[in-house]
Design an enzyme around this catalytic site. Structure first.
Site, mmCIF file in Angstrom:
data_model
loop_
_atom_site.group_PDB
_atom_site.id
_atom_site.type_symbol
_atom_site.label_atom_id
_atom_site.label_comp_id
_atom_site.label_asym_id
_atom_site.label_seq_id
_atom_site.Cartn_x
_atom_site.Cartn_y
_atom_site.Cartn_z
ATOM 1 N N HIS A 39 0.847 -1.099 -0.095
ATOM 2 C CA HIS A 39 -0.052 -0.102 0.134
ATOM 3 C C HIS A 39 0.903 1.216 -0.034
ATOM 4 O O HIS A 39 1.705 1.344 0.875
ATOM 5 C CB HIS A 39 -1.027 0.098 1.224
ATOM 6 C CG HIS A 39 -1.881 0.935 1.333
ATOM 7 N ND1 HIS A 39 -2.978 0.991 0.515
ATOM 8 C CD2 HIS A 39 -1.998 2.203 1.814
ATOM 9 C CE1 HIS A 39 -3.827 2.210 0.808
ATOM 10 N NE2 HIS A 39 -3.247 2.767 1.576
ATOM 11 N N MET A 51 0.528 11.854 -0.969
ATOM 12 C CA MET A 51 -0.103 12.621 -0.146
ATOM 13 C C MET A 51 0.426 14.173 -0.867
ATOM 14 O O MET A 51 1.638 14.135 -0.919
ATOM 15 C CB MET A 51 0.064 12.689 1.550
ATOM 16 C CG MET A 51 -0.279 11.461 1.977
ATOM 17 S SD MET A 51 -0.415 11.619 3.900
ATOM 18 C CE MET A 51 -0.607 10.087 4.285
ATOM 19 N N HIS A 96 -2.835 4.692 -3.050
ATOM 20 C CA HIS A 96 -3.801 5.484 -2.584
ATOM 21 C C HIS A 96 -3.701 6.873 -2.639
ATOM 22 O O HIS A 96 -2.782 7.443 -1.996
ATOM 23 C CB HIS A 96 -3.734 5.018 -1.077
ATOM 24 C CG HIS A 96 -4.857 5.765 -0.108
ATOM 25 N ND1 HIS A 96 -4.893 5.677 1.110
ATOM 26 C CD2 HIS A 96 -5.743 6.667 -0.478
ATOM 27 C CE1 HIS A 96 -5.808 6.436 1.469
ATOM 28 N NE2 HIS A 96 -6.682 7.018 0.553
ATOM 29 N N GLY A 117 -4.069 11.198 6.135
ATOM 30 C CA GLY A 117 -3.083 12.218 6.472
ATOM 31 C C GLY A 117 -1.733 11.709 7.161
ATOM 32 O O GLY A 117 -0.480 12.012 6.875
ATOM 33 N N PHE A 118 -2.099 10.986 8.304
ATOM 34 C CA PHE A 118 -1.039 10.446 8.969
ATOM 35 C C PHE A 118 -1.208 9.009 9.360
ATOM 36 O O PHE A 118 -2.270 8.577 9.558
ATOM 37 C CB PHE A 118 -0.746 11.274 10.172
ATOM 38 C CG PHE A 118 -0.482 12.660 9.969
ATOM 39 C CD1 PHE A 118 1.008 12.855 9.649
ATOM 40 C CD2 PHE A 118 -1.548 13.483 9.851
ATOM 41 C CE1 PHE A 118 1.207 14.379 9.259
ATOM 42 C CE2 PHE A 118 -1.315 14.815 9.443
ATOM 43 C CZ PHE A 118 -0.028 15.387 9.041
ATOM 44 N N GLY A 119 0.011 8.309 9.483
ATOM 45 C CA GLY A 119 -0.237 6.830 10.204
ATOM 46 C C GLY A 119 -0.060 7.086 11.568
ATOM 47 O O GLY A 119 0.402 7.921 11.957
ATOM 48 N N GLY A 120 -0.315 5.931 12.297
ATOM 49 C CA GLY A 120 -0.296 5.670 13.658
ATOM 50 C C GLY A 120 -1.465 6.395 14.430
ATOM 51 O O GLY A 120 -1.369 6.594 15.815
ATOM 52 N N GLY A 175 -6.465 2.418 8.319
ATOM 53 C CA GLY A 175 -6.094 3.388 9.349
ATOM 54 C C GLY A 175 -6.336 2.927 10.813
ATOM 55 O O GLY A 175 -7.697 2.272 11.127
ATOM 56 N N GLY A 176 -5.403 2.611 11.697
ATOM 57 C CA GLY A 176 -5.708 2.121 13.036
ATOM 58 C C GLY A 176 -5.956 0.772 13.045
ATOM 59 O O GLY A 176 -6.312 0.516 14.241
ATOM 60 N N GLY A 193 -0.191 0.017 8.757
ATOM 61 C CA GLY A 193 1.264 0.766 8.516
ATOM 62 C C GLY A 193 1.826 0.591 9.903
ATOM 63 O O GLY A 193 2.829 -0.558 9.865
ATOM 64 N N SER A 194 1.724 1.113 10.755
ATOM 65 C CA SER A 194 2.580 1.161 12.215
ATOM 66 C C SER A 194 2.603 -0.043 12.761
ATOM 67 O O SER A 194 3.669 -0.282 13.321
ATOM 68 C CB SER A 194 1.810 2.430 12.838
ATOM 69 O OG SER A 194 0.567 2.404 13.424
#
Ligand code: DX5
Ligand code: ZN
Length: 223
Positions: free
Chosen positions: A35, A39, A68, A144-147, A180-181, A201-202
């Site tokens: 993935h 951005m 993405h 917008g952001f990982g984690g 996400g999450g 991701g994280s």
């Protein structure tokens, strides 16, 4: 309840100075997709990966490169990413007034078509396009952001979308990807709701042993 699913590790949380190692870990962990979070610092307040990086990734992996696009004017980036070697291109429904044009553009490149929705966007907005696309990407965090933490209301959105696909008899054709999450601890809930592909991701790339985490993910839903 759950069938076999696919894991799509998000390299956003990997070490950007060593993406080759992240690809090797995905091979070893048995991931199906890679993935790639794009951005533009306009659609979202972050700036990440462009076509040259995808071109480099392409030379080192045969896996499905799942791009993405979190960008405004996605039509400008479809062909550059297709040429760079993307296998699937997903755009945000909120980023355009002409989803049909972008679907056509992606189809003309021969790549898989995905549409993504931010957490607040009603599922009904993509309903007219469902029978033309390969994938719906449900964002379970603000893009917008990982984690970030999984938004609990996402689970019902996955269930609602699955029901819609079943009603139209296209649940085998249109995959549900969730992004996400997602952690080992909540992945089963997401799968039970109807997800086919988990973006992670994280939880993978911030772990001491990313390969082991991927392998544990693949024990879920298959028991
Ligand atoms: C967020 C990205 C996600 C992100 C997921 O905008 O689309 O793909 O990398 O990362 P985690 O799994 O850490 O939430
Ligand atoms: Zn993503």
């Amino acid at each position: 309840m759950t069938s076999e699913f696919k894991l799509a590790p998000s390299i956003l949380s990997a070490d950007f100075s060593n993406l080759r190692s992240a690809l090797d870990q995905c091979d070893e962990g048995g991931a199906h997709y890679i993935h790639v979070d794009v951005m533009d610092n306009q659609f979202v307040p972050n700036l990440t990966i462009g076509p040259p990086v995808v071109k480099s990734l392409r030379t080192f992996t045969q896996k499905f490169l799942d791009v993405h696009l979190m960008v405004i004017e996605p039509e400008k980036l479809v062909e550059p990413f297709a040429r760079a070697g993307a296998d699937g291109i997903t755009f945000h429904i909120e980023a355009t007034n002409n989803p049909q044009d972008i679907i056509n553009l992606i189809k003309n490149t021969g790549k898989d078509v995905g549409i993504s929705l931010k957490p607040e966007t009603p599922i009904s907005e993509i309903e007219p396009y469902l029978n033309q696309i390969n994938l719906v990407l449900i964002m379970s965090v603000e893009p917008g952001f990982g984690g970030q933490g999984y938004i609990p209301e996402s689970t019902k959105r996955i269930t609602d979308l699955k029901q819609l696909l079943v009603k139209q008899c296209i649940q085998d054709k249109v995959k549900i990807e969730v992004d996400g999450g997602i952690k080992l601890q909540n992945a089963q809930e997401v799968l039970d709701a109807g997800a086919d592909i988990l973006v992670v991701g994280s939880e993978i790339f911030k772990a001491d042993d990313p390969v082991q985490v991927m392998k544990i993910f693949y024990t879920l839903g298959n028991t």
